[in-house]
Design a protein around this motif. Sequence first.
Motif, PDB file in Angstrom:
ATOM      1  N   MET A   1      49.468  61.847  85.105  1.00  0.00           N
ATOM      2  CA  MET A   1      50.313  61.787  86.698  1.00  0.00           C
ATOM      3  C   MET A   1      49.937  61.829  87.695  1.00  0.00           C
ATOM      4  SD  MET A   1      52.559  65.821  85.191  1.00  0.00           S
ATOM      5  CE  MET A   1      53.998  64.965  85.360  1.00  0.00           C
ATOM      6  N   ASP A   2      50.351  61.733  88.973  1.00  0.00           N
ATOM      7  CA  ASP A   2      49.699  61.014  89.957  1.00  0.00           C
ATOM      8  C   ASP A   2      49.459  62.620  90.816  1.00  0.00           C
ATOM      9  OD1 ASP A   2      49.561  58.612  89.527  1.00  0.00           O
ATOM     10  OD2 ASP A   2      51.097  58.369  91.077  1.00  0.00           O
ATOM     11  N   ILE A   3      49.736  63.836  90.104  1.00  0.00           N
ATOM     12  CA  ILE A   3      49.773  65.102  91.587  1.00  0.00           C
ATOM     13  C   ILE A   3      48.521  65.677  91.254  1.00  0.00           C
ATOM     14  CG2 ILE A   3      51.528  66.112  90.967  1.00  0.00           C
ATOM     15  CD1 ILE A   3      50.988  67.877  89.188  1.00  0.00           C
ATOM     16  N   PHE A   4      47.687  65.080  89.805  1.00  0.00           N
ATOM     17  CA  PHE A   4      46.242  65.474  90.148  1.00  0.00           C
ATOM     18  C   PHE A   4      44.966  64.627  90.083  1.00  0.00           C
ATOM     19  CE2 PHE A   4      48.249  68.055  86.592  1.00  0.00           C
ATOM     20  CZ  PHE A   4      47.974  69.496  86.775  1.00  0.00           C
ATOM     21  N   GLU A   5      46.160  63.507  90.937  1.00  0.00           N
ATOM     22  CA  GLU A   5      44.829  62.240  91.360  1.00  0.00           C
ATOM     23  C   GLU A   5      43.507  62.352  92.399  1.00  0.00           C
ATOM     24  OE1 GLU A   5      45.278  58.674  94.063  1.00  0.00           O
ATOM     25  OE2 GLU A   5      47.087  59.678  93.148  1.00  0.00           O
ATOM     26  N   SER A   6      43.335  63.447  92.637  1.00  0.00           N
ATOM     27  CA  SER A   6      41.901  63.941  93.224  1.00  0.00           C
ATOM     28  C   SER A   6      41.310  65.151  93.315  1.00  0.00           C
ATOM     29  CB  SER A   6      42.547  63.915  94.971  1.00  0.00           C
ATOM     30  OG  SER A   6      43.353  64.824  95.623  1.00  0.00           O
ATOM     31  N   PHE A   7      41.133  65.976  91.861  1.00  0.00           N
ATOM     32  CA  PHE A   7      41.283  67.330  91.027  1.00  0.00           C
ATOM     33  C   PHE A   7      40.204  66.481  90.369  1.00  0.00           C
ATOM     34  CE2 PHE A   7      44.948  68.374  93.322  1.00  0.00           C
ATOM     35  CZ  PHE A   7      44.820  69.403  94.153  1.00  0.00           C
ATOM     36  N   CYS A   8      39.249  67.639  90.287  1.00  0.00           N
ATOM     37  CA  CYS A   8      38.214  67.508  89.293  1.00  0.00           C
ATOM     38  C   CYS A   8      38.918  68.272  87.816  1.00  0.00           C
ATOM     39  CB  CYS A   8      36.919  68.001  89.683  1.00  0.00           C
ATOM     40  SG  CYS A   8      35.747  67.878  88.081  1.00  0.00           S
TER      41      CYS A   8
END
Length: 177
Positions: A1-8
């Motif tokens: 999913m794109d909602i976690f695109e920039s999370f570790c």
Amino acid sequence: MDIFESFCRTCGNECLESLCIYEESVSALDKMVPIAEMLETCLPDSLPPMVQSDDYPKQICRICVNKLTIAYEFSHQWMGAHREFNVALKFEQRRKRSLASKSQSNQVKPKDEQLHTEVTDTVPLKIEPEVAAISAVTAEVKSSSNSKLGFKCGICQKSFHTEKACRFHFKFSHKDL
């Protein structure tokens, strides 16, 4: 999913400079190891397995990569030491069984067969590279009819059947010397 695109995936923080878990490799134990392999090795079996097609973040931040590398190297160090201890314990168990069976067979022999003098010679003991700190260690070679233990540690005087066993004992028992 794109909602976690920039999370570790490992710390949950948003990160600007991240690595893809499934595509990147990092240097660990003098080789390049895929990040996904390192995570699978270090994570407990109670967690569900990592799957590339799941909806969780696919990135890991550089701070977590450093922590993961340390954990991965520690895990391999632990397992290597554990394997060596298992070998040493099995060896010691065999040695004790052998000594017990020899003492039982010595009890059956006539007394005049057991009354032989012991001859002791000193021969240099080959030292493994890991124990090269002591270069003048010697082992005593004993030859007598009532003892088949032919090698003795020059430090603690423990006896062994083979030179290899004596060296192995020295490596683990006197590694600080």
